[in-house]
Design a protein around this motif. Structure first.
Motif, short mmCIF file in Angstrom:
data_model
loop_
_atom_site.label_atom_id
_atom_site.label_comp_id
_atom_site.label_asym_id
_atom_site.label_seq_id
_atom_site.Cartn_x
_atom_site.Cartn_y
_atom_site.Cartn_z
N UNK A 130 0.56 -1.16 -0.05
CA UNK A 130 0.13 0.12 -0.03
C UNK A 130 0.91 1.38 -0.11
N UNK A 131 0.14 2.56 -0.42
CA UNK A 131 0.88 3.75 -0.75
C UNK A 131 0.70 4.31 0.77
N UNK A 146 -5.07 13.99 -5.92
CA UNK A 146 -3.85 13.63 -5.84
C UNK A 146 -2.61 14.55 -6.15
N UNK A 189 2.44 13.52 -2.93
CA UNK A 189 0.76 13.49 -2.68
C UNK A 189 0.91 13.81 -1.07
N UNK A 237 -6.54 4.12 0.13
CA UNK A 237 -6.39 5.10 -1.19
C UNK A 237 -5.39 4.63 -2.20
N UNK A 238 -5.67 4.71 -3.29
CA UNK A 238 -4.74 4.34 -4.32
C UNK A 238 -3.68 5.56 -4.55
N UNK A 239 -2.80 5.49 -5.35
CA UNK A 239 -1.95 6.37 -5.84
C UNK A 239 -2.61 7.57 -6.41
N UNK A 240 -3.29 7.25 -7.53
CA UNK A 240 -3.64 8.14 -8.31
C UNK A 240 -5.17 8.72 -8.25
N UNK A 241 -6.03 8.35 -7.02
CA UNK A 241 -7.29 8.39 -6.84
C UNK A 241 -7.67 9.56 -5.80
#
Lengths: 235, 235
Positions: A7-8, A83, A90, B49-53
């Motif tokens: 996960x980020x 983002x 981010x 949360x995902x990197x680009x959302x």
DNA sequence: ATTTTTAAGTGTTAATTAGACACCAATTAA
DNA sequence: TTAATTGGTGTCTAATTAACACTTAAAAAT
């Protein structure tokens, strides 16, 4: 240490919108950002959350750093998570808004930051999405103040009814009938009239009032109707 | 890549509180968590949360994963950030709440998750701070529904006034005078009476109504007074 | 066929609240 | 002493809110 894999992880910043009232106009406290990117540009006061602090703690810490004030009205407003909102990396921004007595601030001003009060409607361009945050906070303040007794937080301990009316009129950009206004306010039972008068603003002088703190706490969630025809004013 | 140095990066999860109404009671949709820690315990539907959302995109994605529904009522509620809220690793939780027509859900139920509807007041123990989140959402729903026309989001396209009243009564745990209730609702001008009646719930049958979608959009922010004596009910 | 049962639908009245409205009072400055 | 300024207050009307009870439609039971 076991962790969630794949996960980020991102930065989380807390940004504070600090409202004050100078007697005539709503103001917000802004600082000149002290680091890149956008160094020297006007910005909300903010900071990254630290490993061991909650969001509320972070907001209080940031507020204290800038104003020296503790125990002021502070409320979480909204999280901003586009983002691209911070071009460098981010960052999720959690926005709080605070209501302070501007006069308290002037006594305790922090010199660590280049901070300045701006008229809410004449604020400079702000970095990132801070203008959007401020617009939302203004909206939220109007909404909440129409129903709940929060604007007292912007006034000094002793204040007069005309001062209060000025504040409401400033926030809604409208003028209210003073007879109706004062009747409404006094009928809440939240105000205690003092013996002295404020002679600064008029020859006759206006009675000071203080908040009945007990009732204030108990009625904080109660529904009032401070603003006539709110539909026309809030939206 | 230049980045902010020396700051802690954390996980950010979006959790969704999904409300539904079965005709008699408010319900929430929970899942059995599919991974450690707390695997198999009941939980809100959430995800990192995902990197680009954006946050809103994440919430919509999660909602769609679980219910298959898109375009439903979804509102960001609050960020939760206690440092110990997730024992495994620091995670900020951004909570959204959604209102869906429970019948739409049943048609599109996802089989990826062990999901189940629970009566709001009889929900099982939840992981982490999810119970606190649900309590806050319930509070917020009550608050908002007393002033704004949001509960329609819980009903099917065609609904009757008695159904609507049941919904309000369920949410506030109170009973309202039906004459006053129906007058209030119809006087908003948001409802259009249909020719057919619902015969499921009574011999006489109750007229179906649909929302006037145009007016609904325009009046979404307007102040109504759907609930008598709200002070007694909301707090 | 008549009666009973059940939930839907509707109107009136009284109390409260909201908003429009105008004058007098206190003090200082001219 | 007069004028100017701001503070403080009361009344009336309209609108809103809440309390209240009977009739209607349809099916089910007799």
């Amino acid at each position: 240490m076991i962790r969630y894999s794949g996960q980020t992880r991102v930065l989380v910043a807390v940004d504070c919108i600090i409202f004050g009232f100078d007697g005539d106009h709503l103001k917000i406290l802004l600082i000149q950002r002290g680091f890149e990117p956008e160094i020297k540009k006007w910005s909300l006061m903010g900071g990254f959350i630290q490993p061991e602090e909650s969001l509320d703690q972070a907001a209080n810490r940031i507020l204290k750093q800038l104003t020296g004030l503790e125990g002021v009205y502070l409320e979480q407003m909204q999280a901003f998570g586009d983002p691209k909102r911070d071009p460098l990396e981010r960052t999720i921004g959690i926005v709080y808004f605070a209501l302070i007595d501007i006069h308290q601030y002037e006594k305790q001003i922090s010199h660590e930051y280049h901070a300045e009060w701006f008229l809410l409607d004449l604020a400079p361009n702000l970095i990132f999405d801070h203008a959007e945050m401020v617009a939302m906070a203004k909206q939220k303040l109007r909404y909440k103040a129409a129903l709940h007794p929060i604007l007292f937080e912007l006034l000094p301990e002793k204040f007069t009814v005309p001062q209060l009316q000025n504040l409401y009129e400033g926030i809604y950009g409208a003028s209210f009938d003073k007879r109706n206004f004062s009747r409404k306010l006094l009928s809440t039972g939240l105000l205690i009239r003092q013996k002295e008068k404020d002679k600064e603003n008029s020859k006759k002088g206006a009675f000071y009032y203080i908040l009945d703190k007990e009732r204030y706490k108990n009625n904080f969630q109660a529904f009032f109707n401070f603003v006539p025809n709110p539909e026309n004013l809030i939206l």
